[in-house]
Design a protein around this motif. Structure first.
Motif, PDB file in Angstrom:
ATOM      1  N   PHE A  16       0.832  -1.206   0.000  1.00 11.26           N
ATOM      2  CA  PHE A  16       0.000   0.000   0.000  1.00 11.26           C
ATOM      3  C   PHE A  16       0.866   1.256   0.000  1.00 11.26           C
ATOM      4  N   ASP A  17       0.352   2.290  -0.679  1.00  6.79           N
ATOM      5  CA  ASP A  17       1.037   3.582  -0.710  1.00  6.79           C
ATOM      6  C   ASP A  17       0.688   4.449   0.489  1.00  6.79           C
ATOM      7  N   ALA A  18      -0.499   4.246   1.026  1.00  7.58           N
ATOM      8  CA  ALA A  18      -0.973   5.068   2.140  1.00  7.58           C
ATOM      9  C   ALA A  18      -1.986   4.260   2.948  1.00  7.58           C
ATOM     10  N   ALA A  19      -2.174   4.672   4.186  1.00  9.61           N
ATOM     11  CA  ALA A  19      -3.120   3.979   5.064  1.00  9.61           C
ATOM     12  C   ALA A  19      -3.820   4.985   5.964  1.00  9.61           C
ATOM     13  N   LEU A  20      -5.026   4.607   6.344  1.00  6.71           N
ATOM     14  CA  LEU A  20      -5.862   5.444   7.187  1.00  6.71           C
ATOM     15  C   LEU A  20      -6.447   4.584   8.299  1.00  6.71           C
ATOM     16  N   PRO A  31       7.987   1.517   1.541  1.00  6.98           N
ATOM     17  CA  PRO A  31       8.875   2.553   2.079  1.00  6.98           C
ATOM     18  C   PRO A  31       8.459   3.931   1.550  1.00  6.98           C
ATOM     19  N   GLY A  32       8.346   4.891   2.455  1.00  5.85           N
ATOM     20  CA  GLY A  32       7.851   6.216   2.087  1.00  5.85           C
ATOM     21  C   GLY A  32       6.338   6.327   2.160  1.00  5.85           C
ATOM     22  N   GLY A  33       5.660   5.234   2.481  1.00  7.46           N
ATOM     23  CA  GLY A  33       4.210   5.245   2.583  1.00  7.46           C
ATOM     24  C   GLY A  33       3.731   6.097   3.751  1.00  7.46           C
ATOM     25  N   ARG A  34       2.531   6.665   3.615  1.00  6.77           N
ATOM     26  CA  ARG A  34       2.010   7.575   4.639  1.00  6.77           C
ATOM     27  C   ARG A  34       0.852   6.945   5.419  1.00  6.77           C
ATOM     28  N   LEU A  35       0.722   7.384   6.647  1.00  5.80           N
ATOM     29  CA  LEU A  35      -0.374   6.948   7.514  1.00  5.80           C
ATOM     30  C   LEU A  35      -0.949   8.157   8.236  1.00  5.80           C
ATOM     31  N   VAL A  36      -2.259   8.217   8.340  1.00  2.95           N
ATOM     32  CA  VAL A  36      -2.927   9.142   9.245  1.00  2.95           C
ATOM     33  C   VAL A  36      -3.822   8.315  10.157  1.00  2.95           C
ATOM     34  N   PHE A  37      -3.696   8.540  11.463  1.00  4.64           N
ATOM     35  CA  PHE A  37      -4.603   7.887  12.398  1.00  4.64           C
ATOM     36  C   PHE A  37      -5.128   8.908  13.391  1.00  4.64           C
ATOM     37  N   THR A  38      -6.267   8.586  13.981  1.00  9.64           N
ATOM     38  CA  THR A  38      -6.883   9.476  14.952  1.00  9.64           C
ATOM     39  C   THR A  38      -7.004   8.768  16.291  1.00  9.64           C
ATOM     40  N   GLU A  39      -6.997   9.560  17.348  1.00  6.82           N
ATOM     41  CA  GLU A  39      -7.078   9.033  18.709  1.00  6.82           C
ATOM     42  C   GLU A  39      -8.061   9.859  19.532  1.00  6.82           C
ATOM     43  N   TYR A  40      -8.643   9.199  20.539  1.00  6.64           N
ATOM     44  CA  TYR A  40      -9.542   9.859  21.482  1.00  6.64           C
ATOM     45  C   TYR A  40      -8.854   9.983  22.839  1.00  6.64           C
ATOM     46  N   PRO A  41      -8.149  11.079  23.095  1.00  6.47           N
ATOM     47  CA  PRO A  41      -7.486  11.241  24.393  1.00  6.47           C
ATOM     48  C   PRO A  41      -8.481  11.672  25.457  1.00  6.47           C
ATOM     49  N   ALA A  89       6.135   2.241  16.615  1.00  3.39           N
ATOM     50  CA  ALA A  89       5.860   1.290  15.544  1.00  3.39           C
ATOM     51  C   ALA A  89       6.786   1.494  14.344  1.00  3.39           C
ATOM     52  N   GLY A  90       7.700   2.462  14.432  1.00  3.98           N
ATOM     53  CA  GLY A  90       8.674   2.683  13.378  1.00  3.98           C
ATOM     54  C   GLY A  90       8.371   3.817  12.437  1.00  3.98           C
ATOM     55  N   PHE A  91       7.340   4.608  12.717  1.00  3.62           N
ATOM     56  CA  PHE A  91       6.974   5.718  11.848  1.00  3.62           C
ATOM     57  C   PHE A  91       7.716   6.999  12.218  1.00  3.62           C
ATOM     58  N   ARG A  92       7.845   7.876  11.241  1.00  2.00           N
ATOM     59  CA  ARG A  92       8.321   9.232  11.475  1.00  2.00           C
ATOM     60  C   ARG A  92       7.118  10.157  11.427  1.00  2.00           C
ATOM     61  N   VAL A  93       6.871  10.873  12.511  1.00  2.00           N
ATOM     62  CA  VAL A  93       5.692  11.736  12.598  1.00  2.00           C
ATOM     63  C   VAL A  93       5.940  13.043  11.847  1.00  2.00           C
ATOM     64  N   THR A  94       5.000  13.391  10.981  1.00  2.18           N
ATOM     65  CA  THR A  94       5.116  14.619  10.191  1.00  2.18           C
ATOM     66  C   THR A  94       4.156  15.712  10.652  1.00  2.18           C
ATOM     67  N   ALA A  95       3.111  15.332  11.370  1.00  7.46           N
ATOM     68  CA  ALA A  95       2.167  16.316  11.919  1.00  7.46           C
ATOM     69  C   ALA A  95       1.437  15.681  13.090  1.00  7.46           C
ATOM     70  N   ALA A  96       1.273  16.463  14.160  1.00  8.08           N
ATOM     71  CA  ALA A  96       0.538  16.016  15.345  1.00  8.08           C
ATOM     72  C   ALA A  96      -0.407  17.137  15.740  1.00  8.08           C
ATOM     73  N   LEU A  97      -1.691  16.897  15.584  1.00  8.76           N
ATOM     74  CA  LEU A  97      -2.690  17.957  15.725  1.00  8.76           C
ATOM     75  C   LEU A  97      -3.692  17.615  16.816  1.00  8.76           C
ATOM     76  N   CYS A 118       1.974  10.503   9.678  1.00 10.12           N
ATOM     77  CA  CYS A 118       3.330   9.979   9.769  1.00 10.12           C
ATOM     78  C   CYS A 118       3.680   9.215   8.484  1.00 10.12           C
ATOM     79  N   GLU A 119       4.931   8.800   8.394  1.00  6.24           N
ATOM     80  CA  GLU A 119       5.349   8.062   7.205  1.00  6.24           C
ATOM     81  C   GLU A 119       6.342   6.973   7.578  1.00  6.24           C
ATOM     82  N   LYS A 120       6.377   5.954   6.761  1.00  5.56           N
ATOM     83  CA  LYS A 120       7.348   4.876   6.913  1.00  5.56           C
ATOM     84  C   LYS A 120       8.654   5.318   6.242  1.00  5.56           C
ATOM     85  N   PRO A 121       9.739   5.355   6.974  1.00  7.99           N
ATOM     86  CA  PRO A 121      10.993   5.837   6.372  1.00  7.99           C
ATOM     87  C   PRO A 121      11.350   5.051   5.109  1.00  7.99           C
ATOM     88  N   ALA A 122      11.832   5.763   4.113  1.00  9.89           N
ATOM     89  CA  ALA A 122      12.200   5.126   2.843  1.00  9.89           C
ATOM     90  C   ALA A 122      13.474   4.304   3.012  1.00  9.89           C
TER      91      ALA A 122
END
Length: 272
Positions: free
Chosen positions: A129-133, A157-167, A202-210, A268-272
């Motif tokens: 997959f190129d991206a995941a949600l 490698p280089g794939g992106r992920l966005v996930f949401t959380e309920y804090p 989990a091995g991701f590099r975070v690119t935005a935390a909102l 976040c993204e999976k490092p290439a």
């Protein structure tokens, strides 16, 4: 995820199935820019899909994984908007069937598919997959790091992920935690840093935390208003006892969420 927990989560969503019509098929919160934003409830829910999709930076032709896809409404909207192919997974048999119906109605047969699968042990090869949600689904995970590692595995490698959380934004009582657990939210994080650390573990590099807690909070009162307005019609369709039981349970849950639960979005993204 253990078989028992899979069954519990699946049964939860099977049980509330048809009542998804109240939210237009969107099993997530809505998004408002401010208190002055007069966007209607269902449009605000669709807007959140658009905002999350923008963070995912989808490109035409990409293969996308939707983890905990619900009835496929966000996947349909993202496939239409970005011309991507989306594979959704869920542990609700009812959601698989309902998603298939919605995909055909949207004219997206072959572009959006949904299958029954455990997010903690996905049936996909590495790097497909190129991206995941993971859109309002990760809070249901028994082992969130395992879910994220599985997503990491199936991304290229280089794939992106966005996930949401309920804090949780206020101290939770034992009774509060019982209500959240009964609604498949067992381990809410306390801070944005905690959500970021989850991705990094989990091995991701975070690119935005909102932190969008204040932008989504109106969801709960808006939903309860919609439920009250449509209750007579729902009772005719599903029976007054079922609607009363649902109304009582969801009022308890959403009152708690309004007062003590926020909303994090992590890109976040999976490092290439």
């Amino acid at each position: 995820m253990s078989e028992q927990v899979i069954d519990q989560v699946g049964e939860y969503y099977d049980d509330i199935g048809e009542l998804v019509e109240l939210v237009g098929g969107n099993l997530h919160v809505g998004y408002w820019e401010s208190d002055e934003d007069d966007t209607p409830f269902l449009a605000a829910m669709q807007r959140l899909t658009t905002e999350v999709g923008a963070l995912l930076a989808l490109r035409k032709g990409e293969q996308v994984l939707d983890v905990g896809c619900g009835v496929g409404e966000p996947a349909v909207r993202l496939a239409q908007r970005h011309a991507v192919t989306i594979t959704g997974i869920t542990v609700s048999h009812w959601q698989v069937a309902e998603s298939a119906r919605r995909v055909v109605a949207a004219g997206l047969r072959g572009r959006v598919t949904t299958r029954y699968a455990d997010a903690a042990a996905q049936p996909f090869p590495d790097g497909v997959f190129d991206a995941a949600l993971a859109f309002d689904s990760l809070p249901s995970a028994q082992d969130k790091t395992r879910w994220l590692r599985e997503i990491h595995r199936v991304l290229r490698p280089g794939g992106r992920l966005v996930f949401t959380e309920y804090p949780h934004t206020a101290e939770l009582t034992a009774a509060d935690r019982e209500v959240l657990t009964a609604n498949t939210i067992a381990h809410p994080p306390a801070t944005l840093d905690e959500s970021v650390a989850l991705a990094e573990s989990a091995g991701f590099r975070v690119t935005a935390a909102l932190d969008w807690s204040e932008r989504v909070r109106r969801t709960y009162d808006e939903f309860l208003t919609t439920l009250a307005e449509q209750r007579p019609t729902l009772a005719e369709e599903y029976g007054s006892d079922r609607v009363t039981m649902f109304s009582t349970a969801i009022t308890t849950m959403f009152s708690l969420c309004r007062d003590k639960i926020g909303y994090h979005v992590i890109a976040c993204e999976k490092p290439a």
